[in-house]
Design a protein around this motif. Sequence first.
Motif, PDB file in Angstrom:
ATOM      1  N   ASN A 335      58.047  50.812  88.642  1.00 49.64           N
ATOM      2  CA  ASN A 335      57.599  49.442  88.397  1.00 49.64           C
ATOM      3  C   ASN A 335      57.317  48.789  89.751  1.00 49.64           C
ATOM      4  N   ASP A 336      56.061  48.885  90.167  1.00 45.35           N
ATOM      5  CA  ASP A 336      55.615  48.518  91.504  1.00 45.35           C
ATOM      6  C   ASP A 336      56.207  49.478  92.541  1.00 45.35           C
ATOM      7  N   THR A 337      56.089  49.118  93.820  1.00 47.94           N
ATOM      8  CA  THR A 337      56.527  50.068  94.856  1.00 47.94           C
ATOM      9  C   THR A 337      58.020  49.958  95.166  1.00 47.94           C
ATOM     10  N   GLY A 451      46.839  49.618  86.837  1.00 49.83           N
ATOM     11  CA  GLY A 451      46.922  48.167  86.983  1.00 49.83           C
ATOM     12  C   GLY A 451      47.324  47.581  85.643  1.00 49.83           C
ATOM     13  N   VAL A 452      47.462  46.243  85.595  1.00 50.64           N
ATOM     14  CA  VAL A 452      48.095  45.603  84.439  1.00 50.64           C
ATOM     15  C   VAL A 452      47.155  44.722  83.611  1.00 50.64           C
ATOM     16  N   ALA A 453      45.856  44.735  83.961  1.00 49.33           N
ATOM     17  CA  ALA A 453      44.822  44.121  83.120  1.00 49.33           C
ATOM     18  C   ALA A 453      43.509  44.782  83.542  1.00 49.33           C
ATOM     19  N   SER A 671      47.623  39.944  86.028  1.00 45.55           N
ATOM     20  CA  SER A 671      47.463  39.852  84.577  1.00 45.55           C
ATOM     21  C   SER A 671      47.908  38.488  84.077  1.00 45.55           C
ATOM     22  N   GLY A 672      49.186  38.168  84.344  1.00 49.12           N
ATOM     23  CA  GLY A 672      49.809  37.034  83.688  1.00 49.12           C
ATOM     24  C   GLY A 672      50.383  37.526  82.372  1.00 49.12           C
ATOM     25  N   THR A 673      51.504  36.939  81.969  1.00 47.88           N
ATOM     26  CA  THR A 673      52.079  37.231  80.659  1.00 47.88           C
ATOM     27  C   THR A 673      52.424  35.916  79.955  1.00 47.88           C
TER      28      THR A 673
END
Length: 839
Positions: A335-337, A451-453, A671-673
């Motif tokens: 989850n990320d670096t 990536g997340v979006a 992204s934003g959640t």
Amino acid sequence: IQEPQLQGQDVGMQCEDDRTGIGVETLKRAFLDNLFYVQGKFPALATKHDYYMALAYTVRDRLLQRWVNTAAIYTQEGSRTVAYLSAEFLMGPHLGNNLINLGIYNQVQQAMTELKLDLKELLAKEEEPGLGNGGLGRLAACYLDSLASLEIPTLGYGIRYEFGIFDQIIRNGWQVEKTDKWLRYGNPWEIARPEWAVSVKFGGRTEAHKNAQGRYQVRWVPHKVVLGIPYDTPILGYKVNTANTLRLWKAEAPESFDFEAFNRGNYYGAVDQKVTSENLTKVLYPNDETYEGKQLRLEQQYFFVSCALQDMLRIMLRQKLPLEQFHEKFAVQLNDTHPAIAVAELMRLLLDEHEMDWEPAWEITQKTFGYTNHTLLPEALEKWSLKLFSSLLPRHLEIIYEINWRFLEQVRHKFGTDEGRIGRLSLIDENDGKFVRMAHLACVGSHRINGVAELHSELLKKTTLLDFYEFFPEKFTNVTNGVTPRRWIVLSNPKLANLITSCIGDSWIKHLEDVQQIETFAQDPGFQKEWQQIKRENKVNVASILLDRTGVKVDPDSLFDIQVKRIHQYKRQHLNILHAITLYNQIKQNPNLDITPRTLIFAGKAAPGYYIAKLIIKLIDSVADVVNKDPDIGDRLKVVFLPDYNVKNSQPIYPAADLSEQISTAGKEASGTGNMKFAMNGALTIGTLDGANIEIRNAVGAENFFLFGLTTEDVGALRLTGYRPWEYYEANPQLKQAIDQIASGYFSHGDRRLFKPLVDLLLDKDPFMLMADYQPYIDCQQQVSQTYRDRDRWLQMSILNTARMGKFSSDRAIREYCQQIWKVKPVPVQLAAAKTGDG
Ligand code: AZC
């Protein structure tokens, strides 16, 4: 010590008893029993907190039945398992969520009522584990919920920080940080497992030695050793028997008391080692998207990663699986670096501790890891100076050099000697000092990078990770983020959940796409009326919270315009405040102005060292002070900053929003959640074409979304042609007036120095292009105000937003991770099967 082999028939209960039953009478009896035997209290002496604890233990008993059965089945079947490695898990309160997922919310509510207790009050007593900063940590929590709900065998691995993210108080308009002592009154949800403690080495040197077969091996002789103690929390899925494990590690000294020092008469020295070891997991670094090159942070990262990988190896040995199958047993997500050092640590464990050869070890490693990137901001890219790195992890640096050498050989093979490219791809940054680049280590050591979006994944390939994309395009993919509808609709907005269920049944809670079925009611006056009524009740609730916490009285019939998230320049809370000032000036200039009344609500924490972010909080508070006290303004405009934004405080907020502010500079918000949580709860979005906003707009329909502002391409082009913020200021009288007021001390009792750094930044560099986006934003807000006056239209838009948000369930995101990255399948848990051992 020989670990006993778990037999199916040893676990599980045969009949409904006080630890498993879910009838109201059983729950009441079990609750009073726990009050007596766990809290040691009887009702006359019990505090609200005692009652909370008794209820938490009552619920935990019911979780344990499922948890033990789940573990038994995973062990029997040797199931392929996801290991989600994250330095942050922002779980939020457990009790309410567990009641929902167990399906016993109503029974427990009734049981408490019959005992003359208020379930809401007890829920409020839970101190949330704030073990994360924001987006990435909360995403990990939503993903654990979905993984369990989808019956995917999972271990979440992280750090059991003694102090989580600080509590925020606002003193004279400034943020003040208070230590988060979340463990003070005990944590009923965790179970310590000291029997599975592991040792983690730090510092020292490496040396060569010959093994039993006469082969040279490397041995790491550390400077110090720290013990990692796992603390397990059950993560129950929604209406399934799967209860996965969140395993958080606490650092301890191997020998908590140094008798030699004590005998020398040095009492303090005797406990010194204990103190320094335990500092390791003492506190969460409160930076959101900026790394700090601090030694302790690298120690934390390596500590939990080493604990996690050693734990996985222990599980493999216990299940008698050969280490060559590591990547078949575990899919490990970075989850990320923050956990990227895992790439070098797994290599070290396989090479040095298990004497594997390089090639097979490297193949296993690459097949094991997936890497998720969560931001393009350059200041978030973690790099560690070679000096620090080599002093703390000397063996890992050797391994990283070897990985790098082999990798760059392949690069040369593919692209020839293009030294520029090689320098850009190298795991070692030699531009200005020497550093280990953690994102590069993660990319080289993983088989998938996401990536997340959609926009974010595209930008990764075009910018930050372009060279890696050109070298191994097949690794790159996208998984757009999602959020769990259990916490963010069912628990946060029970009235809306009930309305939806009464119309279409409750399948939507597990399959959020089904919520689409409410579209047929979007224009039904009866349904609209109920929809509106629920929104109003949710707003009344937030109005009373605001009054209670800030003393500001707001009108529940005004438009609730909300921006809640970390305070960051790129998120542009200050653009929102420029709109507030503009509205204020419009009313002052025309006191009879018939405008749509608004309540602007802000909440969020600033990193303690992020001066401009703290100044933005001060500005919001200062503008609020002037606006809210001005009798000319009245109920037409209110501005409120709600202190101490966290998961618990956020739950009532999303359901009460009419308008969701998602106004980041295009290309900056991965992204934003929060944008998803708002829209699911029927808020309309005002937003830029950034992050997941783009996909939300596509899903809900452009006509149901308020779009404004520069695109990512516009931002790039404007920057290239020369961006001159002061020209926008000079050319726009409303903007000029607002800026001049801030500069002249209008909101700061005449103090012109206070906001000068912010004003100078906006007029000079304006790195996030507020000046360029100001007028389009104001115009768009004008449209929002107009639309809000058309109640039917607004309600229809609101209903359609909720109806079309199915895609943004974290269940969908997790299914994509399972298919594209982890290749893992559900393992259903049957309580009866585990009992008889015939499953
Ligand atoms: C955040 C992103 O800023 C946010 O856009 C995203 O929704 C979230 O991750 C989850 O993917 N990033 C972080 O929280 N932190 C870092 C270091 O990126």
